[in-house]
Motif scaffolding. Structure first.
Motif, mmCIF file in Angstrom:
data_model
loop_
_atom_site.group_PDB
_atom_site.id
_atom_site.type_symbol
_atom_site.label_atom_id
_atom_site.label_comp_id
_atom_site.label_asym_id
_atom_site.label_seq_id
_atom_site.Cartn_x
_atom_site.Cartn_y
_atom_site.Cartn_z
ATOM 1 N N ASP A 161 0.861 -1.171 0.000
ATOM 2 C CA ASP A 161 0.000 0.000 0.000
ATOM 3 C C ASP A 161 0.907 1.232 0.000
ATOM 4 O O ASP A 161 1.670 1.449 0.948
ATOM 5 N N PRO A 162 0.858 2.067 -1.043
ATOM 6 C CA PRO A 162 1.806 3.191 -1.142
ATOM 7 C C PRO A 162 1.640 4.233 -0.043
ATOM 8 O O PRO A 162 2.631 4.832 0.395
ATOM 9 N N VAL A 163 0.415 4.444 0.402
ATOM 10 C CA VAL A 163 0.188 5.435 1.468
ATOM 11 C C VAL A 163 0.812 4.957 2.773
ATOM 12 O O VAL A 163 1.462 5.728 3.492
ATOM 13 N N LEU A 164 0.637 3.677 3.077
ATOM 14 C CA LEU A 164 1.222 3.121 4.298
ATOM 15 C C LEU A 164 2.746 3.175 4.247
ATOM 16 O O LEU A 164 3.404 3.469 5.250
ATOM 17 N N CYS A 165 3.320 2.919 3.081
ATOM 18 C CA CYS A 165 4.782 3.027 2.927
ATOM 19 C C CYS A 165 5.260 4.446 3.195
ATOM 20 O O CYS A 165 6.283 4.652 3.856
ATOM 21 N N LYS A 166 4.521 5.426 2.688
ATOM 22 C CA LYS A 166 4.898 6.822 2.908
ATOM 23 C C LYS A 166 4.803 7.202 4.379
ATOM 24 O O LYS A 166 5.628 7.977 4.890
ATOM 25 N N GLN A 167 3.818 6.664 5.071
ATOM 26 C CA GLN A 167 3.683 6.945 6.503
ATOM 27 C C GLN A 167 4.861 6.377 7.278
ATOM 28 O O GLN A 167 5.370 7.008 8.205
ATOM 29 N N ILE A 168 5.302 5.181 6.903
ATOM 30 C CA ILE A 168 6.477 4.588 7.561
ATOM 31 C C ILE A 168 7.700 5.459 7.323
ATOM 32 O O ILE A 168 8.465 5.764 8.247
ATOM 33 N N LYS A 174 11.230 11.187 11.156
ATOM 34 C CA LYS A 174 10.978 11.910 12.407
ATOM 35 C C LYS A 174 11.723 11.269 13.580
ATOM 36 O O LYS A 174 11.968 11.927 14.582
ATOM 37 N N ASN A 175 12.062 9.979 13.443
ATOM 38 C CA ASN A 175 12.695 9.249 14.546
ATOM 39 C C ASN A 175 14.184 9.014 14.284
ATOM 40 O O ASN A 175 14.684 7.890 14.369
ATOM 41 N N SER A 176 14.883 10.084 13.891
ATOM 42 C CA SER A 176 16.356 10.108 13.864
ATOM 43 C C SER A 176 17.014 9.501 12.636
ATOM 44 O O SER A 176 18.238 9.484 12.547
ATOM 45 N N PRO A 277 25.304 -6.583 17.536
ATOM 46 C CA PRO A 277 24.144 -6.615 18.437
ATOM 47 C C PRO A 277 23.743 -5.233 18.931
ATOM 48 O O PRO A 277 22.554 -4.947 19.110
ATOM 49 N N GLU A 278 24.712 -4.350 19.155
ATOM 50 C CA GLU A 278 24.417 -3.004 19.645
ATOM 51 C C GLU A 278 23.624 -2.209 18.597
ATOM 52 O O GLU A 278 22.693 -1.464 18.935
ATOM 53 N N ASN A 279 23.981 -2.393 17.327
ATOM 54 C CA ASN A 279 23.287 -1.695 16.260
ATOM 55 C C ASN A 279 21.858 -2.221 16.092
ATOM 56 O O ASN A 279 20.927 -1.458 15.834
ATOM 57 N N VAL A 280 21.688 -3.534 16.272
ATOM 58 C CA VAL A 280 20.348 -4.123 16.207
ATOM 59 C C VAL A 280 19.448 -3.514 17.273
ATOM 60 O O VAL A 280 18.305 -3.123 17.000
ATOM 61 N N GLN A 281 19.959 -3.422 18.485
ATOM 62 C CA GLN A 281 19.174 -2.866 19.582
ATOM 63 C C GLN A 281 18.771 -1.424 19.296
ATOM 64 O O GLN A 281 17.624 -1.026 19.518
ATOM 65 N N TYR A 282 19.710 -0.648 18.775
ATOM 66 C CA TYR A 282 19.428 0.749 18.445
ATOM 67 C C TYR A 282 18.341 0.852 17.382
ATOM 68 O O TYR A 282 17.372 1.626 17.517
ATOM 69 N N LEU A 283 18.470 0.071 16.304
ATOM 70 C CA LEU A 283 17.502 0.132 15.211
ATOM 71 C C LEU A 283 16.112 -0.294 15.670
ATOM 72 O O LEU A 283 15.105 0.316 15.284
ATOM 73 N N GLN A 284 16.047 -1.353 16.474
ATOM 74 C CA GLN A 284 14.751 -1.823 16.959
ATOM 75 C C GLN A 284 14.043 -0.741 17.763
ATOM 76 O O GLN A 284 12.832 -0.538 17.634
ATOM 77 N N GLU A 285 14.786 -0.058 18.606
ATOM 78 C CA GLU A 285 14.197 0.966 19.459
ATOM 79 C C GLU A 285 13.650 2.129 18.635
ATOM 80 O O GLU A 285 12.534 2.591 18.860
ATOM 81 N N ILE A 286 14.430 2.595 17.681
ATOM 82 C CA ILE A 286 14.047 3.775 16.909
ATOM 83 C C ILE A 286 12.990 3.437 15.855
ATOM 84 O O ILE A 286 11.950 4.097 15.744
ATOM 85 N N ALA A 287 13.252 2.388 15.072
ATOM 86 C CA ALA A 287 12.347 2.057 13.969
ATOM 87 C C ALA A 287 11.055 1.419 14.466
ATOM 88 O O ALA A 287 9.996 1.601 13.861
ATOM 89 N N GLY A 288 11.109 0.660 15.556
ATOM 90 C CA GLY A 288 9.900 0.043 16.090
ATOM 91 C C GLY A 288 8.877 1.080 16.505
ATOM 92 O O GLY A 288 7.673 0.946 16.225
#
Length: 318
Positions: A161-168, A174-176, A277-288
């Motif tokens: 869905d293109p609108v949902l992709c744009k929202q992501i 907005k989240n760094s 592992p440190e990068n995974v934790q960072y990405l999960q926190e921000i992107a989640g």
């Protein structure tokens, strides 16, 4: 959980629980994040509203469902494990017990085969499947194998869905995340972590040494490899309007599921470098958090009725 199955065509118990996920009506919301790792699902649930109890159910077949509210909006987070089959179980069973339109975002990991680097985010605009052609590996020399047989089959592309992709994308920015860290393109969903993703394994005849060349020749805009997104996009694209009642208007075309995905790049498949592992934790926190924010912005034509039986309406007892 012991099941008394009423109909083998679409197995449910006498109280309406589906066969693999073991959830029933009122336990899954219309807006869903699906992840592979159950521990990631539990981690994401920490962002749900603290004034609403979080429903938790772990099925015997590897599905973890958590449902609550996020900024007052009912949300489910579902861990499904890995692979096309698990995505198929999840979407079909959730679709059967949730009234109204669904918005589903897959949040996961992937390998990159193009420009994206480890730690970048990918929002696939479309996905195709790569499946092992079992006939190619047959020892029989009869008519079942033709001279032009290829070791791997490629499907057509199915789109998000293109609108949902744009929202992501908006929420990631907005989240760094920087624009240079977010990529769109096509995703290759493979039926194996190994053979159809081009990994070498001397224990088997996989005939996959040229698979990256074949991928880029077939779909030049491919940027990622993983194991689930195609089935999400495919089933969303083929979903019918059957679950939508539309009391005020009648729609003669469209789908009942809006779908999108975003993945963290864990590995560069050309260099085979793997994320820390440190990068995974960072990405999960921000992107989640960004995915949750994108979900509650999503407009749905109809949602599950707000009745007392829904788990997101339960209150804490003193």
């Amino acid at each position: 959980m012991k099941f008394q199955i009423l109909n083998a065509n679409f197995p449910k118990t006498d109280e309406g629980r589906v066969y693999h996920m073991e959830v029933k009506r009122g336990e899954v919301a219309n807006r869903i994040i699906t992840v592979g790792d159950s521990s990631r699902a539990k981690m994401f649930s920490k962002w749900l509203d603290k004034d609403t109890p979080v429903f938790y159910l772990e099925s015997q077949r590897g599905f973890t469902t958590l449902t609550g509210k996020y900024h007052g909006v009912p949300i489910s987070i579902v861990g499904i494990g890995m692979g096309i089959s698990m995505m198929d179980f999840f979407i079909r069973e959730v679709r059967s017990i949730v009234d109204g339109q669904l918005a589903i975002i897959r949040f996961g990991s992937c390998g990159s085969i193009g420009t994206p680097n480890i730690g970048n985010m990918i929002i696939p605009s479309g996905a195709f499947a790569i499946t092992r052609n079992y006939n190619y590996f047959s020892d029989d020399e009869d008519e079942t194998r033709t001279n032009d047989e290829k070791p791997y089959n490629f499907t057509n592309v199915f789109y998000a869905d293109p609108v949902l992709c744009k929202q992501i994308e908006k929420q990631l920015l907005k989240n760094s995340f920087d624009e240079k860290e977010i990529f769109t393109g096509l995703n290759a969903t493979c039926d194996s972590f190994y053979s159809s993703q081009g990994r070498y394994d001397e224990n088997f005849r996989d005939s996959n040494t040229d698979i990256f060349k074949t991928i880029t020749a077939t779909y030049p805009n491919t940027v990622s490899l993983e194991m689930e997104t195609f089935m999400l996009y495919h089933l969303a694209s083929t979903s019918t309007l059957a679950p939508l009642k539309h009391s005020n208007k009648v729609l003669d075309k469209g789908n009942s599921i809006k779908a999108a995905a975003t993945m963290m790049v864990f590995v560069d498949r050309f260099s085979n470098e793997f994320i820390s592992p440190e990068n995974v934790q960072y990405l999960q926190e921000i992107a989640g958090k960004a995915v949750l924010d994108a979900l509650i912005e999503t407009e749905l034509s109809e949602v599950h009725p707000e009745n007392e039986g829904c788990v997101w309406n339960k209150k804490f007892t003193s």
